[in-house]
Design a protein around this motif. Structure first.
Motif, PDB file in Angstrom:
ATOM      1  N   UNK A 175     -32.332  12.832  22.667  1.00 26.98           N
ATOM      2  CA  UNK A 175     -33.362  12.438  21.714  1.00 26.98           C
ATOM      3  C   UNK A 175     -32.970  11.150  20.997  1.00 26.98           C
ATOM      4  N   UNK A 176     -33.991  10.434  20.508  1.00 25.46           N
ATOM      5  CA  UNK A 176     -33.710   9.186  19.797  1.00 25.46           C
ATOM      6  C   UNK A 176     -32.929   9.437  18.511  1.00 25.46           C
ATOM      7  N   UNK A 177     -33.157  10.595  17.869  1.00 23.63           N
ATOM      8  CA  UNK A 177     -32.446  10.885  16.624  1.00 23.63           C
ATOM      9  C   UNK A 177     -30.945  10.985  16.848  1.00 23.63           C
ATOM     10  N   UNK A 178     -30.546  11.536  17.998  1.00 27.33           N
ATOM     11  CA  UNK A 178     -29.122  11.615  18.318  1.00 27.33           C
ATOM     12  C   UNK A 178     -28.579  10.253  18.734  1.00 27.33           C
ATOM     13  N   UNK A 205     -33.155   3.970  11.170  1.00 28.76           N
ATOM     14  CA  UNK A 205     -33.721   5.288  10.924  1.00 28.76           C
ATOM     15  C   UNK A 205     -34.811   5.476  11.975  1.00 28.76           C
ATOM     16  N   UNK A 206     -35.323   6.677  12.123  1.00 29.35           N
ATOM     17  CA  UNK A 206     -36.226   6.951  13.235  1.00 29.35           C
ATOM     18  C   UNK A 206     -37.515   6.150  13.156  1.00 29.35           C
ATOM     19  N   UNK A 207     -38.073   6.002  11.961  1.00 27.37           N
ATOM     20  CA  UNK A 207     -39.346   5.282  11.837  1.00 27.37           C
ATOM     21  C   UNK A 207     -39.186   3.822  12.247  1.00 27.37           C
ATOM     22  N   UNK A 208     -38.106   3.198  11.801  1.00 28.02           N
ATOM     23  CA  UNK A 208     -37.888   1.790  12.139  1.00 28.02           C
ATOM     24  C   UNK A 208     -37.578   1.632  13.623  1.00 28.02           C
ATOM     25  N   UNK A 209     -36.839   2.607  14.173  1.00 33.11           N
ATOM     26  CA  UNK A 209     -36.527   2.549  15.597  1.00 33.11           C
ATOM     27  C   UNK A 209     -37.806   2.612  16.429  1.00 33.11           C
ATOM     28  N   UNK A 210     -38.724   3.500  16.105  1.00 35.83           N
ATOM     29  CA  UNK A 210     -39.971   3.625  16.859  1.00 35.83           C
ATOM     30  C   UNK A 210     -40.794   2.348  16.736  1.00 35.83           C
ATOM     31  N   UNK A 211     -40.758   1.703  15.562  1.00 32.10           N
ATOM     32  CA  UNK A 211     -41.479   0.438  15.416  1.00 32.10           C
ATOM     33  C   UNK A 211     -40.914  -0.620  16.363  1.00 32.10           C
ATOM     34  N   UNK A 212     -39.585  -0.714  16.428  1.00 30.22           N
ATOM     35  CA  UNK A 212     -38.961  -1.689  17.339  1.00 30.22           C
ATOM     36  C   UNK A 212     -39.286  -1.323  18.790  1.00 30.22           C
ATOM     37  N   UNK A 213     -39.229  -0.043  19.095  1.00 26.42           N
ATOM     38  CA  UNK A 213     -39.532   0.429  20.445  1.00 26.42           C
ATOM     39  C   UNK A 213     -40.945  -0.004  20.851  1.00 26.42           C
ATOM     40  N   UNK A 272     -48.653   3.717  27.700  1.00 28.55           N
ATOM     41  CA  UNK A 272     -48.612   5.177  27.557  1.00 28.55           C
ATOM     42  C   UNK A 272     -47.197   5.733  27.519  1.00 28.55           C
ATOM     43  N   UNK A 273     -46.180   4.870  27.675  1.00 28.82           N
ATOM     44  CA  UNK A 273     -44.803   5.351  27.716  1.00 28.82           C
ATOM     45  C   UNK A 273     -44.266   5.596  26.317  1.00 28.82           C
ATOM     46  N   UNK A 274     -43.627   6.729  26.124  1.00 37.62           N
ATOM     47  CA  UNK A 274     -42.964   7.023  24.853  1.00 37.62           C
ATOM     48  C   UNK A 274     -41.511   7.389  25.152  1.00 37.62           C
ATOM     49  N   UNK A 275     -40.709   7.424  24.103  1.00 32.43           N
ATOM     50  CA  UNK A 275     -39.278   7.676  24.264  1.00 32.43           C
ATOM     51  C   UNK A 275     -39.008   8.976  25.016  1.00 32.43           C
ATOM     52  N   UNK A 276     -39.713  10.024  24.614  1.00 36.78           N
ATOM     53  CA  UNK A 276     -39.423  11.345  25.181  1.00 36.78           C
ATOM     54  C   UNK A 276     -39.647  11.376  26.687  1.00 36.78           C
ATOM     55  N   UNK A 277     -40.478  10.464  27.209  1.00 39.18           N
ATOM     56  CA  UNK A 277     -40.697  10.415  28.651  1.00 39.18           C
ATOM     57  C   UNK A 277     -39.411  10.100  29.410  1.00 39.18           C
ATOM     58  N   UNK A 278     -38.459   9.431  28.744  1.00 48.48           N
ATOM     59  CA  UNK A 278     -37.193   9.111  29.404  1.00 48.48           C
ATOM     60  C   UNK A 278     -36.401  10.377  29.712  1.00 48.48           C
ATOM     61  N   UNK A 279     -36.458  11.369  28.827  1.00 49.52           N
ATOM     62  CA  UNK A 279     -35.763  12.639  29.075  1.00 49.52           C
ATOM     63  C   UNK A 279     -36.346  13.317  30.304  1.00 49.52           C
ATOM     64  N   UNK A 280     -37.667  13.346  30.364  1.00 54.79           N
ATOM     65  CA  UNK A 280     -38.339  13.959  31.506  1.00 54.79           C
ATOM     66  C   UNK A 280     -38.031  13.188  32.792  1.00 54.79           C
TER      67      UNK A 280
END
Length: 336
Positions: free
Chosen positions: A137-140, A236-244, A262-270
């Motif tokens: 996860x991005x938080x980790x 922090x997570x909010x700023x990371x998602x903005x950069x992403x 349509x790509x989001x971070x969690x898609x990388x795990x899948x």
């Protein structure tokens, strides 16, 4: 809180529900719980279930919001704030969205990295590569510090030789993977980092360490993934998602790959799970890398397994009455 003072919800669960609870609070305002009637739940559903382009939350977002409302009202029932059996959000008239089936392609990987470097955000390219390699996860990942990069004890000689760096050590990322459910204990993860990726991680730490020591005040703990747009401070997570999202938008703009929107971070795990399975890796081994439960791995593969080209090819090959001749075999037959 429980009677013992222990939080009933894990921090990650709290973060998951917080945006929905905030929206519900804005919607209900200062009205009492009795304000939430079945008619008002229906009106809320109609308002939020519209497409995002039309000002709604889309199917998935609306379903999550209404499911959260159902949980809140169930709590009100359990506390006798409203009569038992009167939860107005029990059936809110919106089915669960279909399972997300998006995975990254190698072309997406390359486009994202190129966009990250073009924007002067190399940490984002490294974040994508680490995410795909470790399936975390991005938080980790944004909490990955120099102290979590440690030498691992690998006793199998062949494995150790494959993973060891030039100094003969196998280095890995060690951390406690926090579970969202209170029923699951946190998982201690020790993920070896293959030598080529380790070189990139160490290079990032050297850059970040030099920036940290030059900062005022000095930062004494260095992170692997940092915000280059903000003096290299930890995300922090909010700023990371903005950069992403900034990198995704730039990749779409410069390559024309509209599908990347349509790509989001969690898609990388899948994606990692699917790619490992295509290498015929057993589900138990995949789970040891990702930290998922076997049930979660099986749920992902239930979506992708039937259309996996590697498995399909193996099935077709095994169905042939006579094995297909290979060019090498043909040449050997001619020379004989």
């Amino acid at each position: 809180m429980s009677a013992s003072g222990r939080p009933l919800l894990k921090p990650n669960t709290v973060k998951t529900y917080k945006p929905a609870l905030r929206r519900l609070e804005e919607w209900a305002g200062k009205h009492p719980v009795a304000f939430v009637t079945a008619a008002r739940v229906t009106a809320l559903r109609k308002a939020v279930a519209r497409p995002i382009a039309d000002g709604g939350l889309g199917h998935a977002g609306a379903h999550h919001l209404l499911k959260t409302l159902r949980l809140v009202m169930a709590f009100a029932e359990s506390e006798d704030i409203i009569p038992k059996g009167s939860n107005p959000a029990t059936s809110f008239g919106l089915g669960a969205p279909p399972s997300r089936k998006v995975i990254w392609t190698p072309e997406d990987d390359a486009a994202f990295d190129a966009a990250a470097y073009d924007l002067g955000l190399p940490s984002m390219a490294l974040a994508r590569e680490l995410a795909l390699f470790t399936a975390q996860r991005e938080s980790d990942l944004i909490a990955f510090t120099e102290g979590q990069l440690t030498e691992l004890e690998i006793f199998d000689r062949g494995t150790r030789e494959l993973l060891a760096g030039e100094d003969g050590k196998v280095m890995g990322w060690t951390f406690a993977q926090e579970k969202t459910s209170d029923d699951d204990a946190d998982t201690w993860m020790e993920i070896p980092i293959e030598p080529k990726l380790l070189v990139k991680v160490n290079a990032a730490l050297r850059r970040n360490r030099a920036r940290d020591r030059a900062a005022e005040p000095r930062r004494l703990l260095s992170y692997v993934i940092v915000d280059e747009d903000n003096d290299g401070i930890p995300f922090n997570e909010r700023r990371f998602i903005r950069r992403w999202n900034k990198v995704i938008d730039h990749a779409v703009k410069t390559t024309g790959r509209k599908s990347m929107e349509n790509l989001v971070w969690h898609d990388l795990r899948r994606t990692r799970v699917v790619r490992l399975r295509r290498r015929k890796m057993p589900k138990e081994m995949i789970a040891s890398i990702t930290g998922h439960s076997l049930a979660a791995i099986e749920a992902m593969l239930k979506v992708y397994g039937p259309v996996d080209p590697t498995i399909t090819a193996a099935a077709i090959a095994s169905s042939l009455d006579t094995p297909a001749a290979t060019p090498i075999a043909d040449e050997q037959e001619k020379s004989a």
